[in-house]
Design an enzyme around this catalytic site. Sequence first.
Site, PDB file in Angstrom:
ATOM      1  N   GLU A   1     -42.975  19.223   0.609  1.00  0.00           N
ATOM      2  CA  GLU A   1     -43.853  18.297   1.402  1.00  0.00           C
ATOM      3  C   GLU A   1     -45.303  18.665   1.439  1.00  0.00           C
ATOM      4  O   GLU A   1     -46.345  17.837   1.400  1.00  0.00           O
ATOM      5  CB  GLU A   1     -43.307  18.038   2.807  1.00  0.00           C
ATOM      6  CG  GLU A   1     -42.040  17.116   2.688  1.00  0.00           C
ATOM      7  CD  GLU A   1     -41.533  17.115   4.365  1.00  0.00           C
ATOM      8  OE1 GLU A   1     -41.358  15.929   4.790  1.00  0.00           O
ATOM      9  OE2 GLU A   1     -41.427  18.082   5.042  1.00  0.00           O
ATOM     10  N   GLU A   2     -45.518  19.897   1.705  1.00  0.00           N
ATOM     11  CA  GLU A   2     -46.961  20.396   1.641  1.00  0.00           C
ATOM     12  C   GLU A   2     -47.698  20.194   0.317  1.00  0.00           C
ATOM     13  O   GLU A   2     -48.722  19.937   0.301  1.00  0.00           O
ATOM     14  CB  GLU A   2     -46.938  21.799   1.923  1.00  0.00           C
ATOM     15  CG  GLU A   2     -48.397  22.292   2.387  1.00  0.00           C
ATOM     16  CD  GLU A   2     -48.409  23.872   2.874  1.00  0.00           C
ATOM     17  OE1 GLU A   2     -49.346  24.673   2.922  1.00  0.00           O
ATOM     18  OE2 GLU A   2     -47.264  24.438   2.808  1.00  0.00           O
ATOM     19  N   GLY A   3     -47.072  20.506  -0.879  1.00  0.00           N
ATOM     20  CA  GLY A   3     -47.617  20.310  -2.109  1.00  0.00           C
ATOM     21  C   GLY A   3     -47.673  18.830  -2.132  1.00  0.00           C
ATOM     22  O   GLY A   3     -48.729  18.457  -2.908  1.00  0.00           O
TER      23      GLY A   3
ATOM     24  N   GLY B   1     -50.657  17.535  -0.373  1.00  0.00           N
ATOM     25  CA  GLY B   1     -51.894  18.004  -0.802  1.00  0.00           C
ATOM     26  C   GLY B   1     -52.209  17.323  -2.264  1.00  0.00           C
ATOM     27  O   GLY B   1     -53.260  17.171  -2.791  1.00  0.00           O
TER      28      GLY B   1
ATOM     29  N   THR C   1     -41.728  20.912   4.750  1.00  0.00           N
ATOM     30  CA  THR C   1     -41.425  21.958   3.710  1.00  0.00           C
ATOM     31  C   THR C   1     -42.553  22.185   2.836  1.00  0.00           C
ATOM     32  O   THR C   1     -43.543  21.491   2.894  1.00  0.00           O
ATOM     33  CB  THR C   1     -40.234  21.136   2.999  1.00  0.00           C
ATOM     34  OG1 THR C   1     -40.757  19.979   2.212  1.00  0.00           O
ATOM     35  CG2 THR C   1     -39.124  20.641   3.851  1.00  0.00           C
TER      36      THR C   1
END
Length: 433
Positions: free
Chosen positions: A173-175, A178, A170
């Site tokens: 999640e990517e954020g 990161g 999602t």
Amino acid sequence: MEDRRESEVKIFCSKNILGILGFSCVIAVVALLALGLTQNKPLPENVKFGIVLDAGSSHTNLYIYKWPAEKENDTGVVTQIEECKVKGPGISEFAQKLSEIDIYLTACMERARKVIPASQHTETPVYLGATAGMRLLRMENERLADKILAAVAKSISSYPFDFQGARIITGQEEGAYGWITINYLLGRFTQATNGTIRDPCFHSGYRRKMNMSDLYEAPCTRRFEATFPFLPFPEVEIRGTGNYQQCRRSILQLFNTSYCPYSSCSFNGIFLPPLQGNFGAFSAFYYVMEFLNLTSEEQSTHKKMISTLEKFCSRPWEELQMYFGEVKEKYLSEYCFSGTYILALLLNGYHFTAESWKDIHFMGKVRSSSVGWTLGYMLNLTNMIPSEEPLSTPLSHSTYVFLMVLFSLILVIVVVIGIFIFHKPSYFWKDMV
């Protein structure tokens, strides 16, 4: 004669003894050299490897990581040792050519096979995370997106690594991943900080200790435990530095504005329509701004709010406790962060400007009703409750009017007769006789 024989025996014995001693000496020297070389021989590097494929919207990258197998406190210092860019577009472009995925991944997967020692292939985990391109494809055609992931999984599984699956992650999640990457590379998660984190979003003089294991107790973070099981310390101490600008810069990293598949986006690739009309900010928005005395529309400008927050965040913790002793420590300690986050969200996330800021109204109540979700929830539920038959009167309107007139006339006649009898009773009795 006997003296000569005795002399020869002595010489023979002496030579044998010297030979045995010399041989023993050589053996001892060789043994010492062998032991020294063996003991000081460099040990082979005992490391573990991992592979992550980042399947983005325009291309795919393969990353190889390694970390010491002898982890202290279950913590491994992870370093990237290889990056391989897969030639071609993102995997979402292979919807109509699934058979080409094998060739597409071959070069980088073979590169991984060469970089990682063959003896560790079977214990090296491989993960594939698909991002924006596959998220969009799943929204348009979930069945097709699943087919691509299945083809990718089949291709990677043919290699001698420990494939852990391919999935679409999602935007949240990517954020989050990161954020972990940035802070890890900046050294904010290593045994170098000595278990202390200096946080500009808390007031100077403020300290809080927390167990690192508590990070995974919240529902929002629990799912990351399997992906990031290592923790740098069993306990960490947070020390506030009270700096609004630094706090704001840290918060802005949460809003990914580098990618937008639409004409206009807020952050994380989410569509943002034009800001038109008035906006109501309630719940936490209101409570935080009310505490900071910023709910009055006369002074509700973003510059005023920034100035107020800069001053508030810089106030020492002891001073705040003295002036706001009745406020719970949990809330008091977090007003600096909450206010900074709200401003960053509205200004940088939703792109409000000095001109459109006047359209934001921080509201606690409207017409004596609390502003929140509960009333709207009740209003929505009433649409789901079956309506009942309307209550009706026992008589029709015309029958009701007729009876009302009839009984009114009877009442009037009775009253008139009563009055007449009261004033002229003799006349009434005479007529009766």
